[in-house]
Structure formats: C-alpha cells, structure tokens
Design a protein around this motif. Structure first.
Motif, short mmCIF file in Angstrom:
data_model
loop_
_atom_site.label_atom_id
_atom_site.label_comp_id
_atom_site.label_asym_id
_atom_site.label_seq_id
_atom_site.Cartn_x
_atom_site.Cartn_y
_atom_site.Cartn_z
N LEU A 158 18.52 -4.13 -3.29
CA LEU A 158 18.88 -3.85 -4.70
C LEU A 158 17.73 -2.84 -5.36
CD1 LEU A 158 19.86 -7.28 -6.14
CD2 LEU A 158 21.25 -5.13 -5.83
N ARG A 159 16.50 -3.02 -5.24
CA ARG A 159 15.62 -2.37 -5.66
C ARG A 159 15.38 -0.99 -4.97
NH1 ARG A 159 11.33 -6.91 -4.19
NH2 ARG A 159 11.60 -8.34 -5.95
N ASN B 107 17.82 1.10 -6.65
CA ASN B 107 17.67 1.42 -8.08
C ASN B 107 18.58 0.48 -8.81
OD1 ASN B 107 15.33 3.07 -7.91
ND2 ASN B 107 16.44 4.94 -7.59
N LEU B 108 19.10 -0.65 -8.37
CA LEU B 108 19.69 -1.47 -9.16
C LEU B 108 18.73 -2.63 -9.69
CD1 LEU B 108 22.58 -1.64 -6.64
CD2 LEU B 108 22.60 -0.63 -8.79
N GLU B 109 19.15 -3.26 -10.74
CA GLU B 109 18.50 -4.24 -11.13
C GLU B 109 18.78 -5.74 -10.82
OE1 GLU B 109 18.29 -3.88 -15.39
OE2 GLU B 109 17.40 -1.91 -15.52
#
Length: 127
Positions: free
Chosen positions: A21-22, A25-27
């Motif tokens: 996820l990181r 670039n997803l929170e």
C-alpha cells in the motif's frame, strides 16, 4: 485483503500487503493497521506490533480505541504486561477513552499481579 491474511495467521504476508500500500502511494487506514497488528499478535511478533503502532503516527493515521485494544491484546498474549499498561497510559494521554475490552485485556496481562489488576478495575469504575 489484509484482514483475510490476518485471519489466516500469515503475519509476514500481511506486512507485505501493508508495505505494498505504501509503495503504491495508497494510504493505510486505522482498520488496516489494526488488522496488521492483530496478525503480528497471532504470529507472536510483539515488537513488530509495537512498531506498527509507531508507524501509524508517522503516517498520520491516528490510533483509535480498537487499535489500542488490539495492540494491548498482543501484549496479553506475549506476557509483556508492563508494555500493555504503558499503552493504557498512552491512550489516556491521547484523550482516548478505554472501554471494557481495554480494561479486560490490560487486567488479563497482569496475570497474578493482582495489585495492578485491582488498580485497573478501580480506574475503570471511576470512569
């Protein structure tokens, strides 16, 4: 997906998904972190669970009562009662109201240290 891996007791895969996820670039949400912390608990990886709680703050994801309950339960399972009690104090500093789950997990961490458990019970009754 993280919740499914968590239930399957595959903490390494859960952490890989969180890192993914990181990397994309997803929170990650508070629920995502709580699931990852729970997976670490099932895998008896208490240092990693504590590190994830710290990562939440770094990622500007604010731990909630459920996240702290999950983390305290990890330390109940590992017998690290002093860390569990420190997390309870930290909740108070963060203006989070511990619930019955929080106090039960923290008291269970105390085991035969009845004085600490009694203090937790007295604190719960004062609220």
């Amino acid at each position: 997906a993280i919740s499914a891996w968590q239930k399957g007791h595959d903490w390494p895969q859960t952490l890989r998904l969180l890192d993914g996820l990181r990397g994309a670039n997803l929170e990650a949400s508070v629920v995502t972190y709580a699931a990852a912390i729970g997976a670490c608990g099932r895998g008896q990886q208490w240092p990693t669970a504590l590190q994830l709680l710290s990562c939440m703050r770094h990622d500007a994801v604010h731990p909630n009562v459920v996240t702290y309950n999950t983390t305290i339960a990890v330390f109940e399972q590992s017998g690290r009662w002093t860390i569990a009690l420190e997390l309870l104090r930290e909740m108070n500093q963060q203006a989070l109201e511990p619930d019955s789950v929080t106090f039960n997990a923290a008291a269970a961490c105390c085991g035969d240290r009845w004085r600490h458990a009694a203090e937790l019970l007295a604190d719960m009754l004062r609220r």
